[in-house]
Design a protein around this motif. Structure first.
Motif, mmCIF file in Angstrom:
data_model
loop_
_atom_site.group_PDB
_atom_site.id
_atom_site.type_symbol
_atom_site.label_atom_id
_atom_site.label_comp_id
_atom_site.label_asym_id
_atom_site.label_seq_id
_atom_site.Cartn_x
_atom_site.Cartn_y
_atom_site.Cartn_z
ATOM 1 N N UNK A 147 0.892 -1.239 0.055
ATOM 2 C CA UNK A 147 0.078 -0.117 -0.202
ATOM 3 C C UNK A 147 0.835 1.344 0.012
ATOM 4 N N UNK A 148 1.970 1.276 0.623
ATOM 5 C CA UNK A 148 3.005 2.554 0.772
ATOM 6 C C UNK A 148 3.741 2.668 -0.541
ATOM 7 N N UNK A 149 4.149 1.588 -0.933
ATOM 8 C CA UNK A 149 4.883 1.667 -2.112
ATOM 9 C C UNK A 149 6.244 2.846 -1.934
ATOM 10 N N UNK A 150 6.890 2.440 -0.797
ATOM 11 C CA UNK A 150 7.914 3.379 -0.281
ATOM 12 C C UNK A 150 9.340 3.128 -1.500
ATOM 13 N N UNK A 151 10.147 3.969 -1.344
ATOM 14 C CA UNK A 151 11.176 3.964 -2.196
ATOM 15 C C UNK A 151 12.467 3.204 -1.473
ATOM 16 N N UNK A 152 12.078 3.224 -0.088
ATOM 17 C CA UNK A 152 13.321 2.658 0.737
ATOM 18 C C UNK A 152 12.664 2.213 2.033
ATOM 19 N N UNK A 153 12.868 1.059 2.339
ATOM 20 C CA UNK A 153 12.638 0.449 3.990
ATOM 21 C C UNK A 153 13.984 0.021 4.482
ATOM 22 N N UNK A 154 14.040 0.212 5.799
ATOM 23 C CA UNK A 154 15.199 0.002 6.704
ATOM 24 C C UNK A 154 14.886 -0.813 7.676
ATOM 25 N N UNK A 155 15.548 -1.909 7.981
ATOM 26 C CA UNK A 155 15.141 -3.067 8.994
ATOM 27 C C UNK A 155 16.222 -2.967 10.120
ATOM 28 N N UNK A 156 15.946 -2.702 11.232
ATOM 29 C CA UNK A 156 17.102 -2.877 12.434
ATOM 30 C C UNK A 156 16.879 -4.463 13.040
ATOM 31 N N UNK B 142 14.105 -0.090 -2.729
ATOM 32 C CA UNK B 142 15.185 -1.024 -1.939
ATOM 33 C C UNK B 142 14.930 -1.291 -0.676
ATOM 34 N N UNK B 143 15.825 -2.278 -0.100
ATOM 35 C CA UNK B 143 15.607 -2.585 1.351
ATOM 36 C C UNK B 143 16.901 -2.772 1.863
ATOM 37 N N UNK B 144 17.245 -2.132 3.115
ATOM 38 C CA UNK B 144 18.452 -2.227 3.850
ATOM 39 C C UNK B 144 18.305 -3.017 5.168
ATOM 40 N N UNK B 145 19.077 -3.867 5.556
ATOM 41 C CA UNK B 145 19.005 -4.636 6.714
ATOM 42 C C UNK B 145 20.415 -4.692 7.437
ATOM 43 N N UNK B 146 19.952 -4.116 8.837
ATOM 44 C CA UNK B 146 21.080 -3.859 9.568
ATOM 45 C C UNK B 146 21.229 -5.003 10.621
ATOM 46 N N UNK C 59 10.122 4.056 5.128
ATOM 47 C CA UNK C 59 9.372 2.922 5.994
ATOM 48 C C UNK C 59 10.515 2.470 6.925
ATOM 49 N N UNK C 60 10.377 2.296 8.262
ATOM 50 C CA UNK C 60 11.530 1.628 9.183
ATOM 51 C C UNK C 60 10.818 0.444 9.827
ATOM 52 N N UNK C 61 11.574 -0.546 9.919
ATOM 53 C CA UNK C 61 11.108 -1.817 10.648
ATOM 54 C C UNK C 61 12.166 -2.114 11.826
ATOM 55 N N UNK C 62 11.553 -1.899 12.979
ATOM 56 C CA UNK C 62 12.346 -2.386 14.285
ATOM 57 C C UNK C 62 12.031 -3.915 14.490
ATOM 58 N N UNK C 63 13.267 -4.526 14.795
ATOM 59 C CA UNK C 63 12.886 -5.910 14.825
ATOM 60 C C UNK C 63 14.318 -6.564 15.684
ATOM 61 N N UNK C 64 15.070 -5.544 16.204
ATOM 62 C CA UNK C 64 16.250 -5.978 16.877
ATOM 63 C C UNK C 64 15.950 -6.167 18.460
ATOM 64 N N UNK C 65 16.810 -5.538 19.437
ATOM 65 C CA UNK C 65 16.651 -5.488 20.692
ATOM 66 C C UNK C 65 15.371 -4.533 21.288
ATOM 67 N N UNK D 128 7.926 13.703 9.090
ATOM 68 C CA UNK D 128 6.650 13.489 8.456
ATOM 69 C C UNK D 128 6.768 12.935 7.513
ATOM 70 N N UNK D 129 5.785 11.817 7.328
ATOM 71 C CA UNK D 129 5.820 10.940 6.115
ATOM 72 C C UNK D 129 6.451 9.470 6.456
ATOM 73 N N UNK D 130 7.331 9.382 7.452
ATOM 74 C CA UNK D 130 7.854 8.066 7.993
ATOM 75 C C UNK D 130 6.652 7.011 8.478
ATOM 76 N N UNK D 131 6.815 5.847 8.116
ATOM 77 C CA UNK D 131 5.974 4.990 8.865
ATOM 78 C C UNK D 131 6.862 4.069 9.432
ATOM 79 N N UNK D 132 6.904 3.919 10.682
ATOM 80 C CA UNK D 132 7.659 3.291 11.638
ATOM 81 C C UNK D 132 7.091 1.696 12.022
ATOM 82 N N UNK D 133 7.347 0.690 11.876
ATOM 83 C CA UNK D 133 6.878 -0.726 12.303
ATOM 84 C C UNK D 133 7.619 -1.459 13.304
#
Length: 253
Positions: free
Chosen positions: A71-80, A101-105, A154-160, A179-184
């Motif tokens: 639904x979001x069709x973001x240009x970038x998503x970062x995963x922690x 693009x997707x970046x996983x840390x 888009x930011x995805x928090x899935x660490x500690x 403004x405009x960020x979506x944080x999961x």
């Protein structure tokens, strides 16, 4: 010279099951898994339910987040917190469908190696990047080097869970969450992230009050207006939840 990272085994991770998973995957019919994220995820799920449980996002939560990505069709998503790359495969495939693009840390180099192997098998190396290091240091580097400019869509928090809030506040301060960020955020019910939920569910006045209790370096951006909803799921580890936070505006401080 800093000490190398030394992972500590837990009840459900870092006890050899992750490399055992690789052996399991490569014992399957690789023609059915190569360049096929859906089949690869299914094989990982089978291993997790029949051999050793894996701390992955899992089918139910994964499908929910994938819908948000579509639904979001973001240009970038970062995963922690990448772990073995399960979420990077599922969400990276969804991002690729619309050119994102997707970046996983991932802090653990062994887990990053497993993730890279599986991401490559899925045919997603052109879309998904895995970076080894702490989330805070890596995020600072990405912003200072301008590899990340403006707000992260888009930011995805899935660490500690204990550092969800400090990493979010860091990104607020860097201007990378705005403004405009979506944080999961995963695992907000189990193991739980009460301080994080308190912050993202608070009004701006409420966050100003929380800031008064913190040291200078631990304050967040109280002016950001958040809308947060928590959806509950039943998982193989029990009841859990995903928090979806949208940054919808800014109040004058």
């Amino acid at each position: 010279m800093s000490k190398p990272f030394s992972p500590k085994p837990t009840k459900y991770a870092l006890d050899g099951r992750e490399t055992d998973l690789l052996h399991y995957i490569y014992a399957q019919d690789l023609s059915a898994l190569t360049n096929n994220p859906t089949n690869l995820l299914s094989a990982i799920n089978t291993y997790s339910t029949t051999t050793n449980p894996l701390m992955n996002i899992g089918p139910a939560k994964g499908a929910y987040i994938e819908e948000l990505i579509n639904a979001q069709k973001a240009s970038l998503m970062i995963e922690l917190g990448g772990y073995i790359g399960y979420s990077a495969i599922q969400f990276g495939a969804a991002m690729r469908a619309h050119g994102g693009k997707y970046i996983s840390l991932e802090i653990n180099p062994e887990m990053a190696a497993v993730a890279n192997q599986l991401i490559s098998l899925a045919g997603l190396s052109d879309t998904v990047s895995v970076i080894v290091g702490t989330a805070a240091e890596t995020l600072r580097g990405l912003v200072s080097s301008k590899q990340v400019e403006g707000v992260i869509p888009m930011l995805f928090l899935d660490h500690w869970q204990s550092v969800y809030l400090s990493d979010l506040k860091l990104l607020e301060g860097l201007g990378a969450v705005g403004v405009g960020s979506v944080v999961l955020a995963d695992n907000v019910i189990f193991p739980g992230a009460p301080d994080y939920l308190e912050w993202v569910q608070a009004s701006c006045d409420g966050k100003r009050g929380l800031n008064l209790k913190e040291k200078e370096g631990e304050k967040g951006d109280a002016g950001l207006v958040y809308e947060t909803h928590v959806t509950e799921f039943e998982t193989q580890f029990g009841k859990d939840g995903v928090a979806v936070t949208k940054v919808v505006g800014r109040e004058a401080i």
